[in-house]
Enzyme design. Structure first.
Site, short mmCIF file in Angstrom:
data_model
loop_
_atom_site.label_atom_id
_atom_site.label_comp_id
_atom_site.label_asym_id
_atom_site.label_seq_id
_atom_site.Cartn_x
_atom_site.Cartn_y
_atom_site.Cartn_z
N ASP A 28 20.76 17.07 -45.63
CA ASP A 28 21.36 16.81 -44.33
C ASP A 28 20.34 17.04 -43.21
OD1 ASP A 28 23.43 16.77 -42.11
OD2 ASP A 28 24.65 16.55 -43.90
N SER A 81 26.36 12.96 -39.40
CA SER A 81 26.73 13.20 -40.79
C SER A 81 27.99 12.44 -41.20
CB SER A 81 26.94 14.70 -41.02
OG SER A 81 25.79 15.39 -40.63
N HIS A 140 29.49 13.01 -29.78
CA HIS A 140 30.91 13.39 -29.77
C HIS A 140 31.71 12.59 -28.74
CE1 HIS A 140 30.66 16.94 -32.41
NE2 HIS A 140 29.44 17.00 -31.96
N ARG A 170 23.37 20.21 -26.26
CA ARG A 170 23.03 20.21 -27.70
C ARG A 170 22.57 18.82 -28.11
NH1 ARG A 170 24.71 23.76 -32.16
NH2 ARG A 170 25.09 22.61 -34.11
N ASP A 171 23.34 17.80 -27.71
CA ASP A 171 22.97 16.42 -28.00
C ASP A 171 22.19 15.80 -26.84
OD1 ASP A 171 24.38 16.56 -30.43
OD2 ASP A 171 26.26 16.17 -29.38
N ARG A 206 30.30 23.90 -24.76
CA ARG A 206 30.88 23.35 -26.00
C ARG A 206 30.88 24.31 -27.18
NH1 ARG A 206 27.01 18.83 -28.56
NH2 ARG A 206 28.02 19.57 -30.47
N ARG A 213 34.37 24.19 -35.14
CA ARG A 213 34.80 23.32 -36.23
C ARG A 213 34.93 24.10 -37.53
NH1 ARG A 213 29.54 19.46 -37.47
NH2 ARG A 213 28.03 21.14 -37.75
N ARG A 286 34.28 11.75 -31.88
CA ARG A 286 33.92 12.37 -33.16
C ARG A 286 34.92 13.46 -33.49
NH1 ARG A 286 28.08 14.81 -34.98
NH2 ARG A 286 28.88 16.45 -36.30
N ASP A 288 35.01 16.15 -35.91
CA ASP A 288 34.90 17.50 -36.49
C ASP A 288 35.17 18.63 -35.51
OD1 ASP A 288 32.50 17.04 -35.21
OD2 ASP A 288 31.23 17.75 -36.85
N LYS A 361 29.45 21.31 -44.84
CA LYS A 361 29.20 19.92 -45.24
C LYS A 361 30.02 19.48 -46.45
CE LYS A 361 26.03 19.20 -42.07
NZ LYS A 361 26.16 18.20 -40.98
N ASP A 430 19.74 20.38 -41.26
CA ASP A 430 20.57 19.98 -40.13
C ASP A 430 21.15 21.17 -39.38
OD1 ASP A 430 21.78 17.91 -38.55
OD2 ASP A 430 23.70 18.57 -39.37
N HIS A 434 19.84 22.43 -35.71
CA HIS A 434 20.67 22.43 -34.49
C HIS A 434 20.50 23.70 -33.66
CE1 HIS A 434 22.84 18.74 -34.62
NE2 HIS A 434 23.40 18.97 -35.79
N ASP A 471 21.08 11.88 -44.74
CA ASP A 471 22.11 11.16 -43.97
C ASP A 471 21.66 10.78 -42.56
OD1 ASP A 471 22.05 13.82 -43.20
OD2 ASP A 471 24.22 14.00 -42.99
N HIS A 472 20.66 11.49 -42.03
CA HIS A 472 20.12 11.21 -40.69
C HIS A 472 18.99 12.19 -40.47
CE1 HIS A 472 21.99 14.90 -39.27
NE2 HIS A 472 23.12 14.50 -39.83
N HIS A 501 20.22 15.44 -33.52
CA HIS A 501 19.77 14.51 -34.54
C HIS A 501 18.70 13.59 -33.92
CE1 HIS A 501 24.01 14.97 -36.49
NE2 HIS A 501 23.27 16.03 -36.61
#
Length: 559
Positions: A28, A81, A140, A170-171, A206, A213, A286, A288, A361, A430, A434, A471-472, A501
């Protein structure tokens, strides 16, 4: 066979035998990027993955794992993911999350659907509340979707609107929250000019407020509930721009972890608690990090924390967040109908399947792999094992996570000879990536590599086949870059860490003693992506893939 002529039976592959055990390993957040000090995969000791890359060139290649390759709107959309595992398992590309919402907003269909009609019933006498992540990160949620939703609701009779914002960092870059709040405020001011009472009511970061999650920490959701529903928070401000600027003055502050705040009027009263008769929309697409707040908003019987008040509301998600729980029961945009996944086909063709990961995961290697479907296709042929993830700590504290335990379970499943497919997800690169902790991410990558070795050693022992992929991207590039690709610096001249990511391709390697001679990657699919992996795996099990699957990555040449 039904009257339609449909059959689950897969044709035999003309050149590849059945019955060889196949290990499918998903790393991941493991992309391929230029080697440098911010590429933790390059820095880490990863002899197993290196040997795959530097081994036979026809047994290793890169595949696309972002943007249109996984059903997202554009090539600027990083993979994630959920869509990654959907593509890996489904063998076809389905319009996903953001793209589904974009289509529904662009056509106006979102405003004609059952979900919107349901919340619209509250517009006359109640308030419309919008809760979600305020950024243009596209993982998200997206700011422009919130803007269109606000505009559309205003045009369709919403008289009072309250937005409950969650800051990102974060993103997207830490500190970008201020600009997003300023943009939102302009939009709300435009609605106010039209006589609509529209304001921000509460907020928080966040990772500290609302967006937990996998039931990791219900206190995160409670902090959000207290601010959004009860109008209670440790910090009170007259307006949201001031709120975010002020809270960011703390030297330790960052957008991900801003403490909860409420906006109050001149009398110190909160301007927008959620009360009976209101409508609530969680606007993240998203799933999760929305499932927990969805449960708190939707379930009458709820014991995860004391809600104090449980308002009678009309609640809808942007999308359905959990297909198995049918949660929430109302949503603005319907999910992609992912049918006939590779997992379901293979089980129908007698392929005994073992799947394993740790909590963070586990859903990816089962639920998302199987087309957003929970449970077994056939419990007699399948076994799914979840290893509990560490809880109550950030993953950089224990960067090895449960990689060893996952590998041991996979090894034992392979050596038991009870299974034809053993599928795992190794989350390290992953989850630790993060956190933005480069040293810990290097440790994480090494741990994942050691886990891969244990699995490949077991495949060697039973004469099996392996497929190792990802996966990414994430851990392969940990620094924010400018347009020219150089590391970006902040005002103090420090490099800006990238916690998100990436847009990078991911490796896929095949091999093992059971791989027939002459099997190699084709040269005519340079744009191959994650969705091509399903047909590839079906071939390695000795079957031809269904005709509408993305084509296999392999061919068999006669030596």
């Amino acid at each position: 066979m039904g009257s339609s002529g449909f059959s689950w039976k897969l044709p035999d592959h003309p050149k590849l035998p059945k019955g060889k055990p196949v290990a499918v390993v998903v790393l991941d957040g493991w992309g391929e990027a230029t080697p440098n000090q911010y590429n933790c995969i390059h820095t880490a000791e990863t002899p197993t993955m290196d040997s795959l890359k530097n081994g036979a060139p026809e047994k290793w290649r890169l595949v696309r794992a972002h943007g249109t390759a996984v059903g997202l709107p554009s090539e600027d959309d990083m993979g994630n993911s959920e869509v990654g595992h959907n593509a890996l398992g489904a063998g076809r590309i389905f319009a996903q999350g953001a793209k589904l919402v974009d289509i529904a907003l662009a056509s106006g269909k979102i405003f004609e659907g059952e979900g919107f009609k349901y919340i619209k019933e509250c517009f006359e006498t109640g308030t419309l509340h919008l809760i979600g992540l305020l950024s243009d990160g596209g993982v998200h949620s997206r700011l422009d979707q919130l803007q269109l939703l606000l505009k559309g609701a205003g045009e369709r009779g919403a008289k009072r609107i309250r937005v409950h914002i969650l800051t990102d960092g974060r993103d997207v870059l830490d500190g970008s929250s201020v600009g997003f709040v300023e943009t939102l405020e302009k939009d709300l001011e435009a609605l106010r000019q039209k006589g609509i009472d529209a304001r921000v009511a509460s907020g928080g970061g966040r990772m500290y407020v609302t967006m937990d999650r996998y039931e990791n920490d219900w206190n995160v959701v409670k902090r959000g509930w207290d601010a959004q529903v009860l109008g209670e928070a440790p910090h009170k401000f007259a307006n949201p721009v001031e709120a975010v600027k002020k809270l960011r003055e703390d030297p330790k502050a960052n957008d991900q972890y801003l403490p909860p705040f409420v906006i109050v009027d001149e009398n110190g009263k909160p301007v927008g608690p959620i009360v009976d008769g209101d409508a609530v929309v969680t606007f993240n697409f998203r799933a999760d990090r929305m499932v927990m707040i969805a449960k708190a908003l939707e379930y009458e019987n709820f014991d995860k924390f004391d809600r104090v008040r449980y308002p009678k509301i009309h609640y809808a998600g942007m999308l359905e967040y959990d297909g198995e729980l049918k949660l929430p029961s109302h949503y603005l945009v319907s999910p992609p109908e992912i049918d006939r996944t590779s997992g379901e086909y293979l089980v129908h063709n007698g392929v005994r399947t073992f799947a394993c990961s740790e909590t963070v995961k586990f859903g990816h290697v089962t639920f998302f792999w199987n087309g957003n479907r929970s449970g077994y296709f056939n419990p007699e042929l399948e076994e799914y094992v979840e290893i509990p993830s560490d809880s109550g700590i950030t993953f950089n504290v224990q960067p090895k996570m449960k990689a060893l335990e996952i590998a041991e379970k996979a090894r034992d499943a392979i050596l038991s000879k009870k299974f034809d497919q053993v599928r795992v997800n190794l989350p390290n690169s992953d989850m630790v990536g993060h956190t933005g902790d480069i040293e810990a991410t290097v440790v994480a990558c090494k741990a994942a590599d050691e886990a891969v070795k244990m699995i490949l050693d077991a495949i060697e022992q039973v004469g099996g086949i392996y497929v190792v992929t990802a996966d990414h991207g994430n851990a392969e590039d940990m620094v924010k870059r400018d347009k020219s690709g150089k590391p970006q610096l902040d005002k103090e001249g420090k490099i800006q860490i990238l916690t998100s990511h990436t847009l990078q391709p991911v490796p896929i390697a095949i091999g093992g003693p059971g791989l027939s001679p002459g099997v190699r990657f084709r040269q005519d699919l340079p744009q191959g992506g994650l969705a091509n992996v399903a047909a590839t795996v079906m071939n390695l099990h000795g079957f031809e893939a269904p005709s509408d699957y993305e084509p296999t990555l392999i061919e068999v040449v006669d030596n």
